[in-house]
Structures are given as C-alpha cells and as structure tokens.
Design an enzyme around this catalytic site. Sequence first.
Site, PDB file in Angstrom:
ATOM      1  N   ILE A 147       0.782  -1.218   0.081  1.00 45.15           N
ATOM      2  CA  ILE A 147       0.164   0.132  -0.021  1.00 45.15           C
ATOM      3  C   ILE A 147       0.757   1.139   0.049  1.00 45.15           C
ATOM      4  CG2 ILE A 147      -0.347   0.347   2.516  1.00 45.15           C
ATOM      5  CD1 ILE A 147      -3.410   0.408   1.938  1.00 45.15           C
ATOM      6  N   GLN A 157      10.115  -3.983  11.209  1.00 45.22           N
ATOM      7  CA  GLN A 157       9.094  -4.786  10.861  1.00 45.22           C
ATOM      8  C   GLN A 157       7.722  -4.404  11.651  1.00 45.22           C
ATOM      9  OE1 GLN A 157       9.386  -8.949  12.189  1.00 45.22           O
ATOM     10  NE2 GLN A 157       7.444  -9.476  11.128  1.00 45.22           N
ATOM     11  N   SER A 158       6.544  -4.091  10.790  1.00 45.78           N
ATOM     12  CA  SER A 158       5.539  -3.466  11.273  1.00 45.78           C
ATOM     13  C   SER A 158       4.237  -4.296  11.543  1.00 45.78           C
ATOM     14  CB  SER A 158       4.970  -2.223  10.366  1.00 45.78           C
ATOM     15  OG  SER A 158       4.863  -2.316   9.108  1.00 45.78           O
ATOM     16  N   HIS A 167       6.360 -11.580   5.602  1.00 47.54           N
ATOM     17  CA  HIS A 167       6.145 -11.187   4.390  1.00 47.54           C
ATOM     18  C   HIS A 167       7.448 -10.959   3.816  1.00 47.54           C
ATOM     19  CE1 HIS A 167       5.723  -7.828   7.598  1.00 47.54           C
ATOM     20  NE2 HIS A 167       6.536  -7.095   6.307  1.00 47.54           N
ATOM     21  N   LEU A 168       7.786 -11.217   2.545  1.00 42.22           N
ATOM     22  CA  LEU A 168       8.552 -10.777   1.801  1.00 42.22           C
ATOM     23  C   LEU A 168       8.390  -9.665   0.739  1.00 42.22           C
ATOM     24  CD1 LEU A 168      10.447 -14.099  -0.008  1.00 42.22           C
ATOM     25  CD2 LEU A 168      11.026 -12.743   2.136  1.00 42.22           C
ATOM     26  N   HIS A 169       9.242  -8.683   0.798  1.00 38.61           N
ATOM     27  CA  HIS A 169       8.996  -7.549  -0.087  1.00 38.61           C
ATOM     28  C   HIS A 169       9.631  -7.776  -1.401  1.00 38.61           C
ATOM     29  CE1 HIS A 169       7.850  -4.357   3.133  1.00 38.61           C
ATOM     30  NE2 HIS A 169       8.295  -5.407   4.089  1.00 38.61           N
TER      31      HIS A 169
HETATM   32  P1  DGP Z   1       7.227  -4.104   7.292  1.00 40.45           P
HETATM   33  O1  DGP Z   1       7.493  -2.657   7.601  1.00 40.45           O
HETATM   34  O2  DGP Z   1       8.370  -4.968   6.490  1.00 40.45           O
HETATM   35  O3  DGP Z   1       6.598  -5.045   8.232  1.00 40.45           O
HETATM   36  O4  DGP Z   1       6.184  -4.218   6.135  1.00 40.45           O
HETATM   37  C1  DGP Z   1       4.623  -3.958   6.218  1.00 40.45           C
HETATM   38  C2  DGP Z   1       4.271  -3.369   4.734  1.00 40.45           C
HETATM   39  O5  DGP Z   1       2.939  -3.560   4.821  1.00 40.45           O
HETATM   40  C3  DGP Z   1       4.484  -1.810   4.692  1.00 40.45           C
HETATM   41  O6  DGP Z   1       5.415  -1.910   3.469  1.00 40.45           O
HETATM   42  C4  DGP Z   1       3.382  -1.459   4.326  1.00 40.45           C
HETATM   43  C5  DGP Z   1       2.574  -2.507   3.917  1.00 40.45           C
HETATM   44  N1  DGP Z   1       0.971  -2.553   4.410  1.00 40.45           N
HETATM   45  C6  DGP Z   1       0.753  -1.760   5.538  1.00 40.45           C
HETATM   46  N2  DGP Z   1      -0.641  -2.013   5.402  1.00 40.45           N
HETATM   47  C7  DGP Z   1      -1.321  -2.538   4.556  1.00 40.45           C
HETATM   48  C8  DGP Z   1      -2.654  -2.579   4.077  1.00 40.45           C
HETATM   49  O7  DGP Z   1      -3.658  -2.578   4.678  1.00 40.45           O
HETATM   50  N3  DGP Z   1      -2.601  -3.567   2.650  1.00 40.45           N
HETATM   51  C9  DGP Z   1      -1.527  -3.447   1.849  1.00 40.45           C
HETATM   52  N4  DGP Z   1      -1.336  -3.897   0.637  1.00 40.45           N
HETATM   53  N5  DGP Z   1      -0.101  -3.256   2.538  1.00 40.45           N
HETATM   54  C10 DGP Z   1      -0.034  -2.535   3.724  1.00 40.45           C
END
Ligand code: DGP
Length: 118
Positions: free
Chosen positions: A35, A98-99, A104-106
């Site tokens: 997102i 990490q949030s 999850h793999l980016h």
């Molecule tokens: P991390 O910081 O590595 O835990 O990555 C979490 C990612 O998740 C961050 O890049 C933004 C994404 N993200 C957060 N909320 C949502 C959502 O509701 N939908 C999608 N598609 N991505 C999200």
Amino acid sequence: MTPRDPDCLFCKIVAGEIPGEVVHETETTLAFRDIQPQAPTHVLVVPKAHHPNAVATAQADPSLLVDVVLAAGRVAEQEGLVERGYRLVSNTGQDAQQSVDHLHLHVVGGRAMQWPPG
Ligand code: DGP
C-alpha cells in the site's frame, strides 16, 4: 489446519476481509501490492498461514518458507524484474522496522537501489 491470528492485518487480507491488490496466489501463499510502494514494483508475498517471521516459518514448516520464496520468484518474473534484478527483503523485529508480524517478503524492483539500506 491453517494457523491464523484474528488480529493480524495480513491474515485479514488472506481471508478477503480487507481488500488487497492480489497479483499471484498459490495454495499456500498470497502476493499483493504494498500500500506504500517504495519502488515502481513493490509486492508483498505472504504465507496464508500465520507465522511471525521467516525464521519462525522455517522452524515450524520449512517447505512453506520455500513456497514463499518460489512465489516471490514467480512475482519477479511476472513483473519483468528478473533481467535487471530486484530485492527480496524480510524485515524482522523492531530495529528492522517490521510493522506487521506475519512473514512477508517484500519484492522490490524497477529502479536501481542503494546499499547499505538505511
Ligand atoms: P514491514 O515494515 O516490513 O513490516 O512491512 C509492512 C508493509 O505492509 C509496509 O511496507 C506497508 C504494508 N502495508 C501496511 N498496511 C497495508 C495494507 O492494509 N495493505 C497493503 N497492501 N499493504 C499494507
């Protein structure tokens, strides 16, 4: 049975309770666009089962971690990233920012990147 955390954002996306722009799916994995994209292509690949991070997944279900990596490779092919390269990132824990505590793999690509990461 697939483990699930009722409070987990990515478990809700896997269940279809929160919308996600899905680009790839297998029996065990789901890939959807981030997102907050950090590059022209930024896709998150998750296991459908809830595991907090990559190491926990490898400990609990090693073949599932392989499924996630192979799915990331398929996404990279699909998105046309293979020739120029791309980054697979798995932030783990607080210092790594990490949030969402669901592996999850980016899959990040489509532009030249810097190293080291910030
Ligand atoms: P991390 O910081 O590595 O835990 O990555 C979490 C990612 O998740 C961050 O890049 C933004 C994404 N993200 C957060 N909320 C949502 C959502 O509701 N939908 C999608 N598609 N991505 C999200």
